[in-house]
Scaffold this active site. Structure first.
Site, PDB file in Angstrom:
ATOM      1  CE1 TYR A 474      35.316  40.827  32.292  1.00 31.40           C
ATOM      2  CE2 TYR A 474      33.810  42.625  32.800  1.00 31.40           C
ATOM      3  CZ  TYR A 474      34.679  42.005  31.924  1.00 31.40           C
ATOM      4  OH  TYR A 474      34.917  42.555  30.682  1.00 31.40           O
ATOM      5  CG  LEU A 475      41.080  40.338  35.038  1.00 32.30           C
ATOM      6  CD1 LEU A 475      41.740  40.180  36.400  1.00 32.30           C
ATOM      7  CD2 LEU A 475      41.928  39.693  33.947  1.00 32.30           C
ATOM      8  CG  ASN A 476      38.154  43.844  31.982  1.00 30.83           C
ATOM      9  OD1 ASN A 476      39.330  43.601  32.202  1.00 30.83           O
ATOM     10  ND2 ASN A 476      37.666  43.935  30.750  1.00 30.83           N
ATOM     11  CE1 TYR A 477      32.766  46.032  35.126  1.00 30.92           C
ATOM     12  CE2 TYR A 477      31.392  44.191  35.786  1.00 30.92           C
ATOM     13  CZ  TYR A 477      31.612  45.277  34.974  1.00 30.92           C
ATOM     14  OH  TYR A 477      30.681  45.617  34.019  1.00 30.92           O
ATOM     15  NE  ARG A 478      43.430  44.320  38.562  1.00 28.30           N
ATOM     16  CZ  ARG A 478      44.013  43.274  37.996  1.00 28.30           C
ATOM     17  NH1 ARG A 478      44.164  42.157  38.673  1.00 28.30           N
ATOM     18  NH2 ARG A 478      44.435  43.344  36.746  1.00 28.30           N
TER      19      ARG A 478
END
Length: 532
Positions: A474-478
């Site tokens: 998930y991008l927001n959990y880079r």
């Protein structure tokens, strides 16, 4: 083999440092002169420009750093920080950064897991901090809102509730997260099974492109509008504001937190949860937190506690009946549940119950006093009880103290939307997202290495239980462990190492959009979309 004279080596290092300092000073002066020429009223502009020579520089830089990993003496620091008051200030910063070869960072709330909104490993760089871009306009009649990119989701929730008791928005639970990055990366939250993620509810946006032009949805075109709703806005321009569709919420919602340890049948409950959470009524989102705790039955023994944390868009009687039908094994009773307003549930999930509502306006409630590393996965098949027992064994034996394992269910509206409708591809077939969070307070490189080594090893251990080809994230959990771009103009192949994990089938289209709108790759970072 000849050895270098230590005195000569010292002189060379000193000379190189002097050259580097002189070069930075030269760029710094030229950049500031450029800014003064670009903005007519440069006196007011000068008040929002901070350099290392300003007494406020350090406090401005550190004001919204959420992770002590990025406050060390060796962390690269910006040559200039700008806190713009108007769009012209951002346009000037883009123009002058291009002219003088400076890398560019935009900070909304400062929650990027790898600090990429305020750290650049290619120097020199400038930070544009959108702290003064916080305007929020609620249109109750049309159930929409304009929210500037520097606002937080807590501020947005507060302003919605100020105007209406029956409107809300589907986004995350941490109130200090900035909407600029959160929405552009997806934006999962407690109403996502009912209404989709934040990116699914964006109907327009304002953005400054690489040439300083300001666009709305119509002028930017559908390709770029598609890309910034889940593909990360920082690769394409500077998001100024989002136009969002608000969603209906009942006057009363119901929440609960039910804890069960391994001694209380947690393994079977977690196993069963995997077959229920993505298929249950869309009005119910049932999240699962896993932590190591001390056993209440045996002195000194560690066990795993599963916390079932839920939001139901309705009253307690309906919820209890629904749970008895869909997940009777949990044994939920009325006494476990609390009825409240939707806005009070925001406080509940942010661990702010009992605080006045205006705590949501405080941007500083989560400024870090700890070190943090996060990773993510997606599950497309349930983990067997045998697999869960193997995971418990790893967690109980872990040589670190503070970690949390979070399962967030999909299904519902999230899974009804096509995988290519937005860049966020985790739709039909995804059971849940897994989030691994590791926190520590001990300083020093040995503690850093010990914690990072453990979470990387645990991530490797989890490989058989999660999605593969690609192993999605998930991008927001880079997570820079997934791969990083080469310096300068990275290749599409190099970027695909991490890009396919975040975006799957959408990565190639994102690269086409990037090439179209930013062919010189000005808006770049360690995990920005590459040009083709």
């Amino acid at each position: 083999m000849k050895t270098i004279n230590p005195l000569l080596l010292s002189i060379l290092i000193s000379l190189l440092s002097s050259i580097s300092w002189a070069t930075s000073a030269h760029i710094h002066e030229n950049f500031l002169q450029c800014l003064s020429h670009q903005v007519p009223n440069s006196n007011s502009f000068s008040k929002v420009i901070y350099t290392p020579h300003n007494s406020s520089y350090a406090s401005i830089l550190q004001s919204f750093i959420r992770n002590l990993r990025f406050t060390t003496p060796v962390t690269p620091k910006p040559l200039v920080i700008i806190t713009p008051l108007q769009e012209a200030h951002i346009q000037a910063a883009i123009y002058c950064a291009k002219e003088h070869g400076m890398n560019f960072r935009v900070r909304s709330g400062g929650h990027d897991y790898e600090g990429l909104s305020y750290v650049s490993y290619e120097v020199p760089f400038v930070i544009v901090d959108l702290v003064y871009f916080q305007s929020i306009t609620i249109d109750v009649e049309n159930s929409t809102a304009w929210v500037q990119a520097g606002a937080t989701i807590g501020q947005l929730y507060y302003r919605i509730a100020e105007k209406s008791k029956t409107l809300g928005f589907s986004a995350g639970v941490c109130p200090t997260v900035g909407v600029g990055g959160h929405f552009s990366g997806g934006g999962y939250g407690m109403m996502s099974r009912k209404y989709g993620i934040a990116a699914d509810n964006i109907i327009d946006a304002r953005l400054i492109d690489v040439n300083g032009r300001i666009h709305d949805r119509k002028s930017m075109g559908e390709d770029l509008f598609w890309a910034i709703r889940g593909g990360g806005g920082a690769s394409f321009g500077v998001i100024l504001a989002w136009h969002i569709k608000l969603v209906p919420v009942p006057k009363i919602v119901t929440v609960f937190t039910v804890n069960r340890t391994l001694e209380q049948n947690a393994t079977k409950l977690v196993h069963r949860w995997q077959y229920v959470a993505d298929k249950v009524d869309d009005n119910l989102l049932l999240r699962l937190f896993l932590r190591r705790v001390n056993s209440s039955t045996e002195d000194g023994r560690r066990t795993i506690q599963a916390s079932f944390v839920s939001l139901f868009l309705g009253g307690v009687d309906t919820l209890v009946q629904l749970m008895q039908e869909s997940f009777p094994e949990l044994g939920l009773v009325r006494e476990d549940c609390i009825e409240m307003s939707w806005i009070d549930s925001i406080l509940y999930f942010a661990d702010l119950s009992g605080e006045p509502l205006d705590v949501l306006l405080n941007r500083n409630t989560s400024v870090a006093d700890y070190y943090f590393k996060g990773k993510s996965d997606y599950a497309t098949e349930p983990i067997s009880e045998e697999g869960l027992n193997r995971i418990w064994k790893e967690l109980i034996a872990a040589p670190i103290e503070t970690f949390e394992f979070l399962f967030s269910p999909f299904g519902g509206r999230i899974s009804e939307i096509s995988a290519t409708e937005t860049p966020f591809p985790h739709r039909s077939g995804t059971l849940y997202n897994l989030h691994y969070a590791l926190v520590w307070e001990e300083k020093g490189s040995s503690e850093f290495n010990r914690h990072i080594t453990w979470i990387r090893r645990f991530y490797s251990f989890m490989a058989p239980f999660v999605s593969m080809s690609p192993r999605s994230a998930y991008l927001n959990y880079r997570d820079l462990d997934l791969g990083v771009n080469n310096k300068g103009n990275t290749s599409y192949g190099q970027a695909s190492i991490w890009g396919l994990k975040y975006f799957g089938v959408n990565f190639e289209r994102l690269a086409h959009v990037k090439t179209m709108v930013d062919p010189g790759n000005f808006f770049k970072n360690e995990q920005s979309i590459p040009i083709l």
